[in-house]
Design an enzyme around this catalytic site. Structure first.
Site, mmCIF file in Angstrom:
data_model
loop_
_atom_site.group_PDB
_atom_site.id
_atom_site.type_symbol
_atom_site.label_atom_id
_atom_site.label_comp_id
_atom_site.label_asym_id
_atom_site.label_seq_id
_atom_site.Cartn_x
_atom_site.Cartn_y
_atom_site.Cartn_z
ATOM 1 N N ASP A 118 -2.868 5.585 -3.135
ATOM 2 C CA ASP A 118 -3.230 6.577 -2.122
ATOM 3 C C ASP A 118 -2.067 7.508 -1.840
ATOM 4 O OD1 ASP A 118 -5.819 5.894 -1.715
ATOM 5 O OD2 ASP A 118 -5.466 4.658 0.048
ATOM 6 N N CYS A 141 -10.620 1.413 -7.736
ATOM 7 C CA CYS A 141 -9.724 1.797 -6.647
ATOM 8 C C CYS A 141 -9.730 0.660 -5.637
ATOM 9 C CB CYS A 141 -10.266 3.082 -6.019
ATOM 10 S SG CYS A 141 -9.423 3.598 -4.524
ATOM 11 N N ARG A 177 -9.836 -2.874 8.457
ATOM 12 C CA ARG A 177 -10.412 -1.516 8.420
ATOM 13 C C ARG A 177 -11.849 -1.524 8.973
ATOM 14 N NH1 ARG A 177 -12.015 3.030 4.011
ATOM 15 N NH2 ARG A 177 -10.825 4.719 4.878
ATOM 16 N N ASP A 197 -16.371 11.728 -1.948
ATOM 17 C CA ASP A 197 -15.757 10.449 -1.551
ATOM 18 C C ASP A 197 -16.512 9.854 -0.363
ATOM 19 O OD1 ASP A 197 -13.340 8.578 -0.647
ATOM 20 O OD2 ASP A 197 -12.818 9.356 -2.617
ATOM 21 N N ASP A 198 -15.863 8.995 0.352
ATOM 22 C CA ASP A 198 -16.417 8.221 1.462
ATOM 23 C C ASP A 198 -17.133 9.108 2.493
ATOM 24 O OD1 ASP A 198 -16.868 6.236 3.243
ATOM 25 O OD2 ASP A 198 -14.775 5.626 3.486
ATOM 26 N N LYS A 250 -16.548 6.259 -8.320
ATOM 27 C CA LYS A 250 -15.278 5.681 -7.841
ATOM 28 C C LYS A 250 -15.648 4.408 -7.095
ATOM 29 C CE LYS A 250 -11.366 6.829 -4.790
ATOM 30 N NZ LYS A 250 -10.832 7.905 -3.943
ATOM 31 N N TRP A 251 -15.194 3.260 -7.616
ATOM 32 C CA TRP A 251 -15.530 1.942 -7.047
ATOM 33 C C TRP A 251 -14.346 1.490 -6.196
ATOM 34 C CZ3 TRP A 251 -19.729 -1.590 -8.382
ATOM 35 C CH2 TRP A 251 -19.575 -2.862 -7.824
ATOM 36 N N ASP A 252 -14.485 1.574 -4.891
ATOM 37 C CA ASP A 252 -13.356 1.316 -3.993
ATOM 38 C C ASP A 252 -13.454 -0.095 -3.397
ATOM 39 O OD1 ASP A 252 -11.098 1.835 -2.506
ATOM 40 O OD2 ASP A 252 -11.903 3.546 -1.425
ATOM 41 N N MET A 253 -12.372 -0.584 -2.840
ATOM 42 C CA MET A 253 -12.338 -1.910 -2.205
ATOM 43 C C MET A 253 -11.152 -1.893 -1.235
ATOM 44 S SD MET A 253 -11.114 -5.110 -1.903
ATOM 45 C CE MET A 253 -9.838 -5.375 -3.109
ATOM 46 N N TRP A 258 0.847 -1.178 0.000
ATOM 47 C CA TRP A 258 0.000 0.000 0.000
ATOM 48 C C TRP A 258 0.896 1.246 0.000
ATOM 49 C CZ3 TRP A 258 -0.321 3.912 3.737
ATOM 50 C CH2 TRP A 258 -1.304 4.878 3.474
HETATM 51 C C1 DGJ Z 1 -9.285 4.352 -0.030
HETATM 52 C C2 DGJ Z 1 -9.098 5.146 -1.282
HETATM 53 O O1 DGJ Z 1 -7.938 4.777 -1.937
HETATM 54 C C3 DGJ Z 1 -9.114 6.622 -0.932
HETATM 55 O O2 DGJ Z 1 -8.872 7.377 -2.086
HETATM 56 C C4 DGJ Z 1 -10.440 6.968 -0.305
HETATM 57 O O3 DGJ Z 1 -11.444 6.798 -1.247
HETATM 58 C C5 DGJ Z 1 -10.672 6.082 0.900
HETATM 59 N N1 DGJ Z 1 -10.522 4.697 0.595
HETATM 60 C C6 DGJ Z 1 -12.045 6.321 1.463
HETATM 61 O O4 DGJ Z 1 -12.339 5.473 2.485
#
Ligand code: DGJ
Length: 732
Positions: free
Chosen positions: A549, A527, A444, A367-368, A477-480, A200
């Site tokens: 990030d 993402c 997390r 974002d989140d 933005k599809w995050d994981m 990371w």
């Molecule tokens: C991880 C992403 O990489 C960040 O850019 C951001 O969207 C956070 N998650 C939000 O929890």
């Protein structure tokens, strides 16, 4: 060009503009590998490249024939247990318990075009004449198991894509213990192994090591392709560099657990294997069922690593990425994550958007933290309904207000995850990946939804569809943000629990296909805590990925340099963030942060309201500059000129297809006292064009820039650390 079969010698010759790939049917009806490399012409002697000898201590295939042993023969899709002692391409356990199989050639077809891969992402053609596909059908007569090996040649692009498909036409239920996408044997091993490894915030660093006898591999066991290893390896000649020399690339179009392995045997032959990681994998294949492996994209270049990367860039930009945004200029965005984290309300978002509009930014990404009751990362994943405490007038109102300002509106989701503190969990505690009687391991503060289940996917799809149709949302933005543990599904019987990790990825792909099809105008960005799933599988659904990030400009030099080994600039999200940087606490000039982020899909991730007016002026100029250059940056040819892994500075260059425009970036890492003179040799220009540097009266010949070199600024203590400069060259 295309694919030829020599009936007499039983040789298949796959040819593209500059590359040949040659295989043959061996005496035992298995497939032997003859050659992969620089193009060679039609010849009567190709089969002679497979040489036979009675070698000491080998087991032989036929009684009375001491010459024919798979112990040393180069093969295409080998098995273990019948004289080959290396790791095989596949392994199947039959009902009797043993793992002996014998795939033999039955037939083949050669046809224009490229079939799609059922349920899996893959490269594609727009017209059948862009490629030719060879499909070889192999059969194990005892099991009535068929394996179809598919090879597609993209003639103009110098690409060969492979996959394998298992079809059980027999009466037994088979267990696939190993089902790789490809295997390839070189007759020698005079190579270095290059891979993209990290963690990371420092993803895809370039690592190189010489091949030695034994097994060398990279893999993921995390349920995602991962930040630690990327599903790509290259074999390069020891003397090959960015500009010259032989390099072979192997890239897996897959987002889950993978294995990339090179085994060098006792005769110094290198076997390359790539596919779904056999570790913790077993697939039950009942009669009349089939199993499709993901695709591997193989590239050969004798023009060094730049040559290799340029082929991947063209292919992945134009024949892997899809949809309305594939060829379009991407909007300059601002994301509120590092500006506010979870702490925002409608008023703050609107004032950030207003400030962004004044600077020319085109897309605002929320974002989140906009849903459920999410004030930190402990709650609400799974509850995809707007948080009316923060956004009392709802998403539609917010999006429309932002549209009124002249910006598009985008939204963050993390749809594969669930928090225990959520309505979804309270209603469906069995919807996450889990194993009975075993405590769940949080990551997390969240858990992974069981995407192998259709009902789970259906419910999430419904929530996402609701939100996306409720407001003018132009970008997702599809995050994981965590890897898989306790990988098990409540829906599958005991014998199939080792299928879950792969079924999850198939489920994810199915959902993405459906969602991107339902909202074809939306720009999707993938993402995974930054670049934790930056792979070709995700690029098929989403044309851009949040690269890392880590937005520190100096760290980004290595991350973007490494990522560009395979992935085009049009796929790399690159943002300017505040200083001190939130990941490294480093202070870098706004100019340098902008000039690093220019080489990707550009945006910002900071609180504009906290910036001095000089920074705002700089941002305004950066946005205007990027808009002028983005056509060139996103579609031009990238040349990596100087590596930050090797020097105290880095240089890269993008050249337009007609060679009339070029953009050069130079980044000095640490200042040097009493520095020496330096020049960089450019690449890919037209030798006889006269190039003027925009904003100056300086004119250079293309040949001068490429052979004599372009003088770099005399960057010493005056400019300090982290100095950068970008030059635009235009042919007069
Ligand atoms: C991880 C992403 O990489 C960040 O850019 C951001 O969207 C956070 N998650 C939000 O929890």
């Amino acid at each position: 060009m295309g694919i030829y079969f020599n009936e007499q010698d039983k040789v298949f010759h796959l040819q593209s503009n500059n590359v040949s790939y040659i295989l043959t049917i061996l005496k035992n009806n298995q497939l032997g590998h003859i050659y992969f490399g620089k193009k060679i012409g039609a010849s009567e002697h190709l089969a002679d490249a497979i040489r036979l000898a009675a070698l000491p201590l080998t087991a032989c295939v036929f009684e009375g024939d001491s010459l024919f042993s798979l112990d040393y023969l180069p093969q295409e899709y080998p098995s273990y247990g019948k004289t080959d002692f290396r790791h095989p391409a596949y392994q199947i356990q039959v009902e009797e318990g043993n793992t002996i199989t014998n795939l033999m050639y039955v037939s083949h077809t050669i046809a224009k075009g490229k079939p799609t891969l059922s349920g899996l992402p893959a490269t594609y053609v727009e017209h059948d004449d862009e490629s030719t596909t060879l499909e070889i059908t192999m059969r194990d007569p005892h099991l009535d198991l068929y394996v179809k090996l598919s090879y597609t040649v993209f003639e103009q692009l110098d690409v060969i894509a492979r996959n394998a498909r298992f079809e059980n036409k027999g009466k037994q239920t088979l267990q696939l213990l190993r089902a790789l996408s490809m295997s390839l044997d070189f007759q020698e091993s005079d190579f270095e192994l290059l891979h993209l490894s990290g963690a990371w915030a420092r993803e895809r660093h370039v690592k190189t090591r010489p091949l030695v006898q034994g097994i060398q591999s990279i893999e993921s066991t995390r349920g995602a392709s991962s930040a630690c290893q990327n599903p790509f390896i290259a074999l390069k000649r020891p003397n090959a560099d960015e500009f010259q020399g032989e390099v072979y690339g192997f890239s897996l179009v897959y987002s889950g657990n993978f294995l990339a392995e090179v085994e060098v045997n006792h005769y110094d032959m290198a076997r390359v294997s790539l596919g779904i990681n056999p570790f913790d994998f077993r697939w039950v294949l009942p009669p009349d069922d089939s199993f499709q492996t993901p695709e591997v994209v193989m590239v050969y270049s004798d023009r060094g690593l730049n040559g290799l990367s340029q082929i991947y860039h063209t292919l992945y930009r134009t024949r892997l990425a899809r949809g309305a945004w594939r060829d379009r200029e991407r909007p300059v965005l601002i994301n509120n994550w590092e500006a506010t984290y979870f702490n925002f309300n409608e008023q703050k978002i609107l004032s950030l958007a207003r400030a962004a509009q004044e600077l020319g930014i085109e897309l605002f990404v929320l974002d989140d933290g906009w849903f459920g009751q999410r004030d930190d990362d402990h709650t609400s994943l799974g509850d995809w309904v707007v948080d009316s405490r923060k956004l009392p007038h709802g998403l539609k109102h917010l999006a429309e207000e932002i549209n009124q300002l002249g910006l598009q509106f985008g939204l963050w989701f993390e749809p594969e995850m669930i928090c225990k503190e959520s309505n979804l969990y309270r209603q469906h505690p069995d919807w996450l990946l889990h194993v009975p009687q075993r405590q769940l391991s949080p990551g997390r503060n969240q858990f992974v939804l069981d995407y192998s289940r259709q009902d789970v996917r259906e419910a999430i799809y419904g929530m996402l569809e609701n939100i996306l149709q409720s407001a003018p949302i132009a970008y997702v933005k599809w995050d994981m943000n965590r890897n898989m543990t306790e990988i098990g599904s409540a829906m599958l019987p005991a014998a199939q629990q080792k299928e879950v990790a792969h079924r999850y990825i198939l489920g994810l792909y199915e959902l993405l296909e459906r969602l991107t099809g339902r909202f074809p105008k939306v720009l999707f960005e993938s993402c995974a805590s930054g670049g934790g799933r930056f792979d070709p599988g995700m690029l098929y659904y989403m044309p851009q990925t949040w690269t890392s990030d880590d937005t520190d400009a100096i760290e980004r030099l290595k991350i973007q340099y490494g990522t560009s080994m395979v992935y085009p600039l049009s796929s790399m999200g690159a943002h300017v963030s505040a200083v001190p940087n939130h990941q490294t606490a480093r202070l870098t000039p706004i100019k340098t942060r902008g000039e690093v982020a220019f080489f990707g899909v550009f945006g910002y991730e900071l609180d504009l309201e906290k910036l001095p007016s000089s920074d705002k002026e700089a941002i305004k100029a950066q946005v205007a500059f990027y808009k002028e250059q983005r056509q060139l940056i996103l579609n031009g040819t990238l040349y990596r000129l100087v590596s930050p892994f090797e020097k105290n500075y880095a240089c890269w260059l993008v050249v337009s297809a007609d060679q009339r425009q070029a953009l050069l970036g130079y980044y000095k890492i640490l200042a040097m006292p009493n520095p020496k003179f330096m020049a960089v040799k450019l690449s890919g220009l037209a030798p006889n064009f006269q190039y003027k540097i925009e904003g100056t009266e300086q004119v250079y010949n293309g040949n001068e820039l490429m052979y004599l070199g372009f003088p770099l600024p005399f960057a010493g203590e005056r400019e300090g650390d982290f100095f950068s400069q970008v030059w635009k060259f235009r042919a007069e």
